[in-house]
Design an enzyme around this catalytic site. Structure first.
Site, PDB file in Angstrom:
ATOM      1  N   ASP A  81       0.691  -1.466   0.067  1.00  0.00           N
ATOM      2  CA  ASP A  81       0.466   0.304  -0.020  1.00  0.00           C
ATOM      3  C   ASP A  81       0.459   1.586  -0.004  1.00  0.00           C
ATOM      4  O   ASP A  81       1.994   1.106   0.874  1.00  0.00           O
ATOM      5  CB  ASP A  81      -0.972  -0.163   1.475  1.00  0.00           C
ATOM      6  CG  ASP A  81      -2.047   1.363   0.999  1.00  0.00           C
ATOM      7  OD1 ASP A  81      -2.067   2.164   0.527  1.00  0.00           O
ATOM      8  OD2 ASP A  81      -2.910   0.566   1.940  1.00  0.00           O
ATOM      9  N   ILE A  82       1.215   1.647  -0.780  1.00  0.00           N
ATOM     10  CA  ILE A  82       1.821   3.226  -0.958  1.00  0.00           C
ATOM     11  C   ILE A  82       1.312   3.969   0.148  1.00  0.00           C
ATOM     12  O   ILE A  82       3.368   4.693   0.739  1.00  0.00           O
ATOM     13  CB  ILE A  82       1.694   3.841  -2.272  1.00  0.00           C
ATOM     14  CG1 ILE A  82       2.588   5.086  -2.751  1.00  0.00           C
ATOM     15  CG2 ILE A  82       0.330   4.206  -2.519  1.00  0.00           C
ATOM     16  CD1 ILE A  82       3.268   4.752  -4.251  1.00  0.00           C
ATOM     17  N   GLY A 130      -4.987   2.274 -13.053  1.00  0.00           N
ATOM     18  CA  GLY A 130      -6.727   1.846 -12.426  1.00  0.00           C
ATOM     19  C   GLY A 130      -7.548   2.063 -13.542  1.00  0.00           C
ATOM     20  O   GLY A 130      -8.479   2.586 -14.358  1.00  0.00           O
ATOM     21  N   ASN A 141      -5.533  13.580 -10.595  1.00  0.00           N
ATOM     22  CA  ASN A 141      -6.269  14.273 -11.760  1.00  0.00           C
ATOM     23  C   ASN A 141      -5.729  15.563 -12.216  1.00  0.00           C
ATOM     24  O   ASN A 141      -5.628  15.985 -11.004  1.00  0.00           O
ATOM     25  CB  ASN A 141      -7.821  13.610 -11.467  1.00  0.00           C
ATOM     26  CG  ASN A 141      -8.880  13.762 -10.507  1.00  0.00           C
ATOM     27  OD1 ASN A 141      -8.253  14.882 -10.407  1.00  0.00           O
ATOM     28  ND2 ASN A 141      -8.809  13.143  -9.731  1.00  0.00           N
ATOM     29  N   VAL A 154      -5.826   4.835  -5.618  1.00  0.00           N
ATOM     30  CA  VAL A 154      -4.749   5.706  -4.963  1.00  0.00           C
ATOM     31  C   VAL A 154      -4.851   6.772  -4.436  1.00  0.00           C
ATOM     32  O   VAL A 154      -4.996   7.834  -3.325  1.00  0.00           O
ATOM     33  CB  VAL A 154      -3.749   5.581  -5.925  1.00  0.00           C
ATOM     34  CG1 VAL A 154      -3.714   5.950  -6.685  1.00  0.00           C
ATOM     35  CG2 VAL A 154      -1.933   5.318  -4.751  1.00  0.00           C
ATOM     36  N   ASP A 155      -5.762   7.992  -5.195  1.00  0.00           N
ATOM     37  CA  ASP A 155      -5.774   9.435  -4.925  1.00  0.00           C
ATOM     38  C   ASP A 155      -6.241   9.535  -3.455  1.00  0.00           C
ATOM     39  O   ASP A 155      -6.505  10.102  -2.573  1.00  0.00           O
ATOM     40  CB  ASP A 155      -6.474   9.940  -5.587  1.00  0.00           C
ATOM     41  CG  ASP A 155      -6.409  11.281  -6.142  1.00  0.00           C
ATOM     42  OD1 ASP A 155      -5.749  11.963  -5.324  1.00  0.00           O
ATOM     43  OD2 ASP A 155      -6.537  12.342  -6.651  1.00  0.00           O
ATOM     44  N   TYR A 209      -7.829   4.966 -14.894  1.00  0.00           N
ATOM     45  CA  TYR A 209      -7.507   5.391 -16.745  1.00  0.00           C
ATOM     46  C   TYR A 209      -7.372   3.571 -17.350  1.00  0.00           C
ATOM     47  O   TYR A 209      -6.966   4.733 -18.666  1.00  0.00           O
ATOM     48  CB  TYR A 209      -6.345   6.519 -16.312  1.00  0.00           C
ATOM     49  CG  TYR A 209      -7.214   7.978 -15.587  1.00  0.00           C
ATOM     50  CD1 TYR A 209      -8.186   8.098 -15.333  1.00  0.00           C
ATOM     51  CD2 TYR A 209      -6.023   8.557 -15.425  1.00  0.00           C
ATOM     52  CE1 TYR A 209      -8.716   8.934 -15.125  1.00  0.00           C
ATOM     53  CE2 TYR A 209      -5.858   9.965 -14.940  1.00  0.00           C
ATOM     54  CZ  TYR A 209      -7.720  10.013 -14.781  1.00  0.00           C
ATOM     55  OH  TYR A 209      -7.727  11.020 -14.583  1.00  0.00           O
TER      56      TYR A 209
HETATM   57  P1  ADP Z   1      -5.222   6.245 -12.721  1.00  0.00           P
HETATM   58  O1  ADP Z   1      -6.806   7.134 -12.525  1.00  0.00           O
HETATM   59  O2  ADP Z   1      -4.264   7.061 -12.619  1.00  0.00           O
HETATM   60  O3  ADP Z   1      -5.652   5.001 -12.979  1.00  0.00           O
HETATM   61  P2  ADP Z   1      -5.596   4.731  -9.890  1.00  0.00           P
HETATM   62  O4  ADP Z   1      -5.785   4.863  -8.849  1.00  0.00           O
HETATM   63  O5  ADP Z   1      -7.104   4.211 -10.300  1.00  0.00           O
HETATM   64  O6  ADP Z   1      -5.098   5.827 -11.010  1.00  0.00           O
HETATM   65  O7  ADP Z   1      -5.267   3.552  -9.852  1.00  0.00           O
HETATM   66  C1  ADP Z   1      -3.202   3.533 -10.271  1.00  0.00           C
HETATM   67  C2  ADP Z   1      -3.389   1.710  -9.554  1.00  0.00           C
HETATM   68  O8  ADP Z   1      -3.332   1.946  -8.129  1.00  0.00           O
HETATM   69  C3  ADP Z   1      -4.076   0.897  -9.431  1.00  0.00           C
HETATM   70  O9  ADP Z   1      -2.911  -0.482 -10.405  1.00  0.00           O
HETATM   71  C4  ADP Z   1      -4.409   0.543  -8.539  1.00  0.00           C
HETATM   72  O10 ADP Z   1      -4.650  -1.049  -7.829  1.00  0.00           O
HETATM   73  C5  ADP Z   1      -3.648   0.942  -7.397  1.00  0.00           C
HETATM   74  N1  ADP Z   1      -3.660   1.741  -5.893  1.00  0.00           N
HETATM   75  C6  ADP Z   1      -5.014   1.690  -5.430  1.00  0.00           C
HETATM   76  N2  ADP Z   1      -4.972   2.259  -4.073  1.00  0.00           N
HETATM   77  C7  ADP Z   1      -3.696   1.686  -3.776  1.00  0.00           C
HETATM   78  C8  ADP Z   1      -2.863   1.979  -3.131  1.00  0.00           C
HETATM   79  N3  ADP Z   1      -3.806   2.143  -2.031  1.00  0.00           N
HETATM   80  N4  ADP Z   1      -1.335   1.663  -2.711  1.00  0.00           N
HETATM   81  C9  ADP Z   1      -0.766   1.772  -4.189  1.00  0.00           C
HETATM   82  N5  ADP Z   1      -1.729   1.457  -4.940  1.00  0.00           N
HETATM   83  C10 ADP Z   1      -2.753   1.684  -5.153  1.00  0.00           C
END
Ligand code: ADP
Length: 184
Positions: A14-15, A127, A28, A37-38, A129
């Site tokens: 988890d980031i 994700g 965005n 992730v945002d 996008y």
């Molecule tokens: P984007 O809109 O740029 O596609 P997303 O947040 O929808 O961004 O997804 C980007 C990636 O981050 C996806 O692979 C998703 O599974 C991953 N992700 C979501 N939550 C977390 C987290 N807490 N830590 C790391 N990666 C995450």
């Protein structure tokens, strides 16, 4: 993988839990929060991050695709969040590859400008996008390796934190390809 004085590493996790100087947010263009992730970063980091984003929006009106801005990490273990905007996938003919590379490069450049030594990335654009992850992984790791190979940056670790074991496996295969190119 070692590149000059820096390490490029991959792990599942988890980031928001990373103890690094900066984590990168897949934001965005509005910078005002979203899902994925945002959403996780703003939830975990608290309101200070959104306050800082709001000030940036007042100053420059958001963040164009491919660019990056930096804010406090609020209550996160990371001191800073670098918010970058990856491209929305729309078939590959609209500059998506270059925009994704720019998002990684500009995030690394911003970290370097702030003297940061450790940075963690999620898989930007793969994700909501919908950027195909095999292709995105090659661009993410290739761009990062090229940056780390350059001289005059303070970065000692660029870590990719993948949210699923499947994503980690895809990035592992892409790293093998990048390592092969590095050896040539
Ligand atoms: P984007 O809109 O740029 O596609 P997303 O947040 O929808 O961004 O997804 C980007 C990636 O981050 C996806 O692979 C998703 O599974 C991953 N992700 C979501 N939550 C977390 C987290 N807490 N830590 C790391 N990666 C995450």
């Amino acid at each position: 993988m070692q590149i000059g004085s820096a390490r490029l590493t991959l792990e599942a996790g988890d980031i928001t839990e990373q103890h690094v100087d900066a984590i990168v947010n897949a934001a965005n263009t509005t910078l005002l929060g979203g899902g994925g992730v945002d959403g996780a970063i703003h939830r975990r980091g608290g309101p200070a991050i959104l306050e800082a984003c709001t000030q940036i929006v007042a100053r420059q009106g958001g963040c164009p695709t491919g660019e990056a801005v930096i804010t406090t990490g609020g209550r996160l273990p990371a001191r800073f969040v670098i918010h970058t905007v990856g491209p929305v996938w729309s078939g590959g003919q609209r500059g998506e590859d270059d925009l994704l590379a720019a998002a990684y490069r500009n995030s690394l450049r911003l970290a370097a400008e702030h003297g940061l030594t450790t940075i963690a990335f999620p898989s930007i654009s793969t994700g909501a996008y919908r950027f195909p992850i095999e292709r995105a992984a090659g661009i993410a790791l290739g761009t990062t390796a090229a940056f780390l190979r350059g001289r005059g940056h303070p970065i000692v670790e660029a870590r990719f934190v993948l949210f699923t074991d499947y994503d980690l496996a895809v990035y592992h295969r892409a790293l093998e390809r990048v390592a092969g190119e590095e050896r040539r």
